[in-house]
Scaffold this motif. Structure first.
Motif, PDB file in Angstrom:
ATOM      1  N   GLY A  33       0.961  -1.329  -0.053  1.00 49.06           N
ATOM      2  CA  GLY A  33       0.084   0.017  -0.015  1.00 49.06           C
ATOM      3  C   GLY A  33       0.931   1.193   0.076  1.00 49.06           C
ATOM      4  N   VAL A  34       0.784   2.020   0.929  1.00 51.29           N
ATOM      5  CA  VAL A  34       1.513   3.323   1.025  1.00 51.29           C
ATOM      6  C   VAL A  34       2.792   3.196   2.230  1.00 51.29           C
ATOM      7  N   ILE A  35       2.919   1.770   2.695  1.00 54.36           N
ATOM      8  CA  ILE A  35       4.081   1.528   3.390  1.00 54.36           C
ATOM      9  C   ILE A  35       5.005   1.221   2.667  1.00 54.36           C
ATOM     10  N   MET A  71       7.363 -13.228  -5.979  1.00 57.34           N
ATOM     11  CA  MET A  71       5.966 -13.077  -5.292  1.00 57.34           C
ATOM     12  C   MET A  71       5.613 -11.623  -5.122  1.00 57.34           C
ATOM     13  N   LEU A  72       6.428 -10.710  -4.961  1.00 59.29           N
ATOM     14  CA  LEU A  72       6.231  -9.317  -4.900  1.00 59.29           C
ATOM     15  C   LEU A  72       6.958  -8.742  -5.984  1.00 59.29           C
ATOM     16  N   SER A  73       6.154  -7.549  -6.607  1.00 60.33           N
ATOM     17  CA  SER A  73       6.948  -6.747  -7.501  1.00 60.33           C
ATOM     18  C   SER A  73       7.190  -5.426  -7.085  1.00 60.33           C
ATOM     19  N   PRO A  74       8.576  -5.220  -7.169  1.00 55.02           N
ATOM     20  CA  PRO A  74       9.103  -4.023  -6.693  1.00 55.02           C
ATOM     21  C   PRO A  74       8.564  -2.689  -7.328  1.00 55.02           C
ATOM     22  N   ARG A  75       8.218  -1.563  -6.843  1.00 56.09           N
ATOM     23  CA  ARG A  75       7.949  -0.217  -7.367  1.00 56.09           C
ATOM     24  C   ARG A  75       8.888   0.324  -8.210  1.00 56.09           C
TER      25      ARG A  75
END
Length: 256
Positions: A33-35, A71-75
Protein backbone atom coordinates in the motif's frame (compact mmCIF):
# COMPACT_ATOMS: atom_id res chain seq x y z
CA UNK A 1 18.67 -1.97 18.92
CA UNK A 2 19.78 0.08 15.95
CA UNK A 3 23.00 -0.25 14.03
CA UNK A 4 24.84 2.68 12.50
CA UNK A 5 24.58 2.46 8.73
CA UNK A 6 27.87 2.01 6.93
CA UNK A 7 28.60 4.37 4.02
CA UNK A 8 27.54 2.70 0.80
CA UNK A 9 26.10 -0.29 2.65
CA UNK A 10 22.99 -0.47 0.47
CA UNK A 11 25.07 -1.25 -2.56
CA UNK A 12 27.64 -3.41 -0.78
CA UNK A 13 28.55 -6.62 -2.54
CA UNK A 14 26.96 -5.75 -5.87
CA UNK A 15 30.09 -4.66 -7.74
CA UNK A 16 32.15 -7.78 -8.44
CA UNK A 17 34.88 -8.60 -10.93
CA UNK A 18 34.48 -11.62 -13.18
CA UNK A 19 31.19 -13.35 -13.95
CA UNK A 20 27.94 -11.77 -12.74
CA UNK A 21 26.43 -12.93 -9.43
CA UNK A 22 23.89 -15.71 -9.58
CA UNK A 23 21.40 -13.32 -7.94
CA UNK A 24 21.64 -9.54 -7.72
CA UNK A 25 19.11 -7.12 -6.24
CA UNK A 26 19.61 -3.49 -7.23
CA UNK A 27 18.04 -0.67 -5.22
CA UNK A 28 14.73 -2.42 -4.57
CA UNK A 29 11.87 -0.31 -3.29
CA UNK A 30 8.84 -2.42 -2.33
CA UNK A 31 5.58 -1.13 -0.89
CA UNK A 32 2.59 -2.62 0.91
CA UNK A 33 0.00 0.00 0.00
CA UNK A 34 1.52 3.29 1.12
CA UNK A 35 4.02 1.61 3.48
CA UNK A 36 7.54 1.36 2.08
CA UNK A 37 8.88 -2.02 3.20
CA UNK A 38 12.16 -1.99 1.27
CA UNK A 39 14.06 1.27 0.87
CA UNK A 40 16.66 0.66 -1.79
CA UNK A 41 17.88 -2.83 -0.86
CA UNK A 42 20.85 -4.07 -2.88
CA UNK A 43 22.64 -7.36 -2.41
CA UNK A 44 24.40 -10.04 -4.41
CA UNK A 45 24.74 -13.81 -4.09
CA UNK A 46 27.49 -15.59 -5.99
CA UNK A 47 27.09 -19.12 -7.30
CA UNK A 48 27.87 -21.67 -4.61
CA UNK A 49 27.63 -19.22 -1.70
CA UNK A 50 25.58 -19.27 1.46
CA UNK A 51 24.46 -15.72 2.23
CA UNK A 52 22.62 -14.85 5.45
CA UNK A 53 20.11 -12.03 5.73
CA UNK A 54 19.72 -10.84 9.32
CA UNK A 55 17.47 -8.32 10.99
CA UNK A 56 14.75 -7.82 13.56
CA UNK A 57 11.09 -8.59 12.94
CA UNK A 58 9.72 -6.14 10.38
CA UNK A 59 13.14 -5.29 8.97
CA UNK A 60 12.15 -6.43 5.47
CA UNK A 61 13.83 -9.84 5.30
CA UNK A 62 10.83 -11.85 4.09
CA UNK A 63 9.88 -9.05 1.72
CA UNK A 64 13.36 -9.23 0.19
CA UNK A 65 13.00 -12.95 -0.47
CA UNK A 66 9.52 -12.48 -1.93
CA UNK A 67 10.81 -9.77 -4.27
CA UNK A 68 13.69 -12.04 -5.33
CA UNK A 69 11.35 -14.95 -6.09
CA UNK A 70 8.71 -12.91 -7.95
CA UNK A 71 6.06 -13.13 -5.23
CA UNK A 72 6.19 -9.34 -4.87
CA UNK A 73 6.89 -6.76 -7.56
CA UNK A 74 9.20 -3.88 -6.67
CA UNK A 75 7.90 -0.40 -7.41
CA UNK A 76 11.43 0.51 -8.50
CA UNK A 77 14.70 -1.39 -8.67
CA UNK A 78 15.89 -4.49 -10.48
CA UNK A 79 16.31 -8.22 -9.91
CA UNK A 80 19.00 -9.99 -11.94
CA UNK A 81 19.53 -13.74 -12.27
CA UNK A 82 22.72 -15.01 -13.96
CA UNK A 83 23.19 -11.58 -15.59
CA UNK A 84 19.63 -11.35 -16.95
CA UNK A 85 17.01 -8.98 -15.60
CA UNK A 86 14.03 -10.93 -14.22
CA UNK A 87 11.92 -8.52 -12.16
CA UNK A 88 8.41 -8.62 -13.56
CA UNK A 89 8.65 -12.33 -14.34
CA UNK A 90 6.00 -14.41 -12.55
CA UNK A 91 7.12 -16.51 -9.59
CA UNK A 92 6.26 -19.83 -11.28
CA UNK A 93 8.42 -18.87 -14.24
CA UNK A 94 11.28 -18.00 -11.89
CA UNK A 95 10.97 -21.52 -10.50
CA UNK A 96 11.60 -22.75 -14.04
CA UNK A 97 14.63 -20.46 -14.20
CA UNK A 98 16.12 -22.04 -11.07
CA UNK A 99 14.84 -20.21 -7.98
CA UNK A 100 13.28 -22.23 -5.17
CA UNK A 101 11.57 -20.61 -2.19
CA UNK A 102 10.93 -22.22 1.20
CA UNK A 103 8.45 -19.80 2.81
CA UNK A 104 8.17 -18.80 6.44
CA UNK A 105 5.78 -21.10 8.27
CA UNK A 106 6.53 -24.09 5.98
CA UNK A 107 3.09 -24.12 4.29
CA UNK A 108 2.98 -27.79 3.42
CA UNK A 109 -0.23 -29.12 1.89
CA UNK A 110 -1.81 -30.59 5.06
CA UNK A 111 -4.19 -33.06 3.38
CA UNK A 112 -1.66 -34.40 0.91
CA UNK A 113 0.79 -37.15 1.76
CA UNK A 114 4.51 -36.53 2.06
CA UNK A 115 5.02 -38.09 -1.36
CA UNK A 116 2.28 -35.94 -2.93
CA UNK A 117 3.79 -32.80 -1.36
CA UNK A 118 7.17 -33.67 -2.83
CA UNK A 119 5.72 -34.33 -6.26
CA UNK A 120 4.04 -30.91 -6.17
CA UNK A 121 7.51 -29.43 -5.87
CA UNK A 122 8.36 -30.89 -9.28
CA UNK A 123 5.31 -29.45 -11.03
CA UNK A 124 7.50 -27.44 -13.41
CA UNK A 125 8.89 -30.72 -14.77
CA UNK A 126 6.91 -33.05 -17.00
CA UNK A 127 7.28 -35.72 -14.37
CA UNK A 128 9.23 -36.00 -11.09
CA UNK A 129 12.77 -37.27 -11.49
CA UNK A 130 13.25 -40.42 -9.37
CA UNK A 131 16.81 -39.29 -8.67
CA UNK A 132 15.51 -36.05 -7.11
CA UNK A 133 13.11 -37.99 -4.91
CA UNK A 134 15.90 -40.32 -3.85
CA UNK A 135 18.07 -37.28 -3.04
CA UNK A 136 15.37 -35.85 -0.78
CA UNK A 137 14.85 -39.18 0.97
CA UNK A 138 18.61 -39.50 1.49
CA UNK A 139 18.81 -36.01 2.99
CA UNK A 140 15.67 -36.56 5.08
CA UNK A 141 15.28 -40.27 5.93
CA UNK A 142 12.28 -39.50 8.14
CA UNK A 143 10.36 -38.38 5.03
CA UNK A 144 11.05 -41.70 3.35
CA UNK A 145 9.64 -43.48 6.39
CA UNK A 146 6.56 -41.24 6.38
CA UNK A 147 5.98 -40.97 2.64
CA UNK A 148 2.34 -42.11 2.96
CA UNK A 149 1.55 -39.90 5.96
CA UNK A 150 -0.40 -36.69 5.36
CA UNK A 151 1.59 -33.49 5.80
CA UNK A 152 -0.66 -31.96 8.42
CA UNK A 153 0.10 -34.76 10.92
CA UNK A 154 3.88 -34.31 10.80
CA UNK A 155 5.80 -32.59 13.59
CA UNK A 156 7.04 -29.04 13.05
CA UNK A 157 10.55 -30.24 12.28
CA UNK A 158 9.29 -32.85 9.84
CA UNK A 159 7.13 -30.25 8.10
CA UNK A 160 10.19 -28.00 7.73
CA UNK A 161 12.11 -30.91 6.20
CA UNK A 162 9.19 -31.53 3.87
CA UNK A 163 9.07 -27.86 2.81
CA UNK A 164 12.79 -27.91 2.00
CA UNK A 165 12.49 -31.24 0.21
CA UNK A 166 9.55 -30.00 -1.82
CA UNK A 167 11.59 -27.00 -3.01
CA UNK A 168 14.52 -29.26 -3.91
CA UNK A 169 12.27 -31.30 -6.18
CA UNK A 170 12.20 -28.30 -8.54
CA UNK A 171 15.99 -28.59 -9.12
CA UNK A 172 16.78 -25.05 -7.89
CA UNK A 173 20.16 -23.48 -8.48
CA UNK A 174 19.30 -20.91 -5.81
CA UNK A 175 17.30 -21.81 -2.72
CA UNK A 176 15.68 -19.01 -0.68
CA UNK A 177 14.93 -20.06 2.91
CA UNK A 178 12.76 -17.99 5.23
CA UNK A 179 13.25 -18.73 8.95
CA UNK A 180 13.89 -22.50 8.71
CA UNK A 181 14.52 -22.78 12.47
CA UNK A 182 11.34 -20.99 13.57
CA UNK A 183 9.52 -22.81 16.36
CA UNK A 184 11.82 -25.84 16.35
CA UNK A 185 13.64 -27.52 19.22
CA UNK A 186 17.41 -26.90 19.38
CA UNK A 187 18.35 -30.45 18.37
CA UNK A 188 16.08 -30.23 15.31
CA UNK A 189 17.52 -26.80 14.44
CA UNK A 190 21.02 -28.28 14.50
CA UNK A 191 19.89 -31.12 12.26
CA UNK A 192 18.25 -28.73 9.79
CA UNK A 193 21.41 -26.60 9.54
CA UNK A 194 23.61 -29.66 9.01
CA UNK A 195 21.34 -30.66 6.12
CA UNK A 196 21.49 -27.13 4.67
CA UNK A 197 25.27 -27.37 4.76
CA UNK A 198 25.07 -30.64 2.81
CA UNK A 199 22.63 -29.15 0.28
CA UNK A 200 25.08 -26.33 -0.33
CA UNK A 201 27.97 -28.78 -0.62
CA UNK A 202 26.00 -30.59 -3.33
CA UNK A 203 25.99 -27.39 -5.39
CA UNK A 204 22.88 -25.43 -4.41
CA UNK A 205 23.36 -21.73 -3.60
CA UNK A 206 21.53 -20.54 -0.48
CA UNK A 207 20.08 -17.17 0.56
CA UNK A 208 18.99 -17.59 4.16
CA UNK A 209 16.73 -15.43 6.34
CA UNK A 210 17.17 -16.47 9.94
CA UNK A 211 16.50 -15.01 13.40
CA UNK A 212 19.11 -17.37 14.88
CA UNK A 213 22.02 -15.16 13.88
CA UNK A 214 24.68 -17.39 15.39
CA UNK A 215 23.54 -20.48 13.48
CA UNK A 216 23.09 -18.50 10.27
CA UNK A 217 26.52 -16.89 10.37
CA UNK A 218 28.25 -20.16 11.24
CA UNK A 219 26.74 -21.63 8.07
CA UNK A 220 27.11 -18.58 5.80
CA UNK A 221 30.01 -17.23 3.75
CA UNK A 222 28.73 -13.65 3.91
CA UNK A 223 25.89 -11.75 5.46
CA UNK A 224 23.77 -8.61 5.21
CA UNK A 225 21.97 -6.87 8.05
CA UNK A 226 18.64 -5.20 7.32
CA UNK A 227 17.08 -2.52 9.48
CA UNK A 228 13.73 -0.86 8.69
CA UNK A 229 13.93 -1.87 5.05
CA UNK A 230 17.54 -0.91 4.35
CA UNK A 231 20.90 -2.68 4.36
CA UNK A 232 22.95 -1.23 7.23
CA UNK A 233 25.85 -3.72 7.29
CA UNK A 234 27.42 -6.30 5.02
CA UNK A 235 30.57 -8.35 5.51
CA UNK A 236 32.06 -11.82 5.59
CA UNK A 237 30.17 -14.04 8.04
CA UNK A 238 33.05 -14.42 10.54
CA UNK A 239 33.47 -10.64 10.64
CA UNK A 240 29.76 -10.12 11.34
CA UNK A 241 29.76 -12.88 13.95
CA UNK A 242 32.56 -11.14 15.84
CA UNK A 243 31.25 -7.58 15.35
CA UNK A 244 30.19 -6.21 18.76
CA UNK A 245 27.25 -4.34 17.22
CA UNK A 246 25.86 -7.55 15.71
CA UNK A 247 26.54 -9.50 18.89
CA UNK A 248 24.71 -6.87 20.95
CA UNK A 249 21.76 -6.56 18.57
CA UNK A 250 21.22 -10.22 17.61
CA UNK A 251 23.14 -12.44 20.05
CA UNK A 252 21.95 -10.84 23.27
CA UNK A 253 25.36 -9.57 24.38
CA UNK A 254 25.92 -6.19 26.02
CA UNK A 255 27.93 -3.80 23.85
CA UNK A 256 31.02 -2.23 25.40
Amino acid sequence: MGLDKEPGAAAAGTAQAGPPPLLELRELHVYYGVIEALKGVSLAVAEGEVVALLGANGAGKSTTLKAASGMLSPRTGEVWLRGERVDGIASHDLVRLGIGHVPEGRRVFPRMTVLENLRMGAYRLRRPDPADLERVFTLFPVLAARRKQVGGTLSGGEQQMLAIGRALMGKPELLLLDEPSMGLAPLIVQQIFEILREINAQGTTLLLVEQNASQALQLADRGYVLETGAVVMSDAAPALLSDPRVRAAYLGEVAD
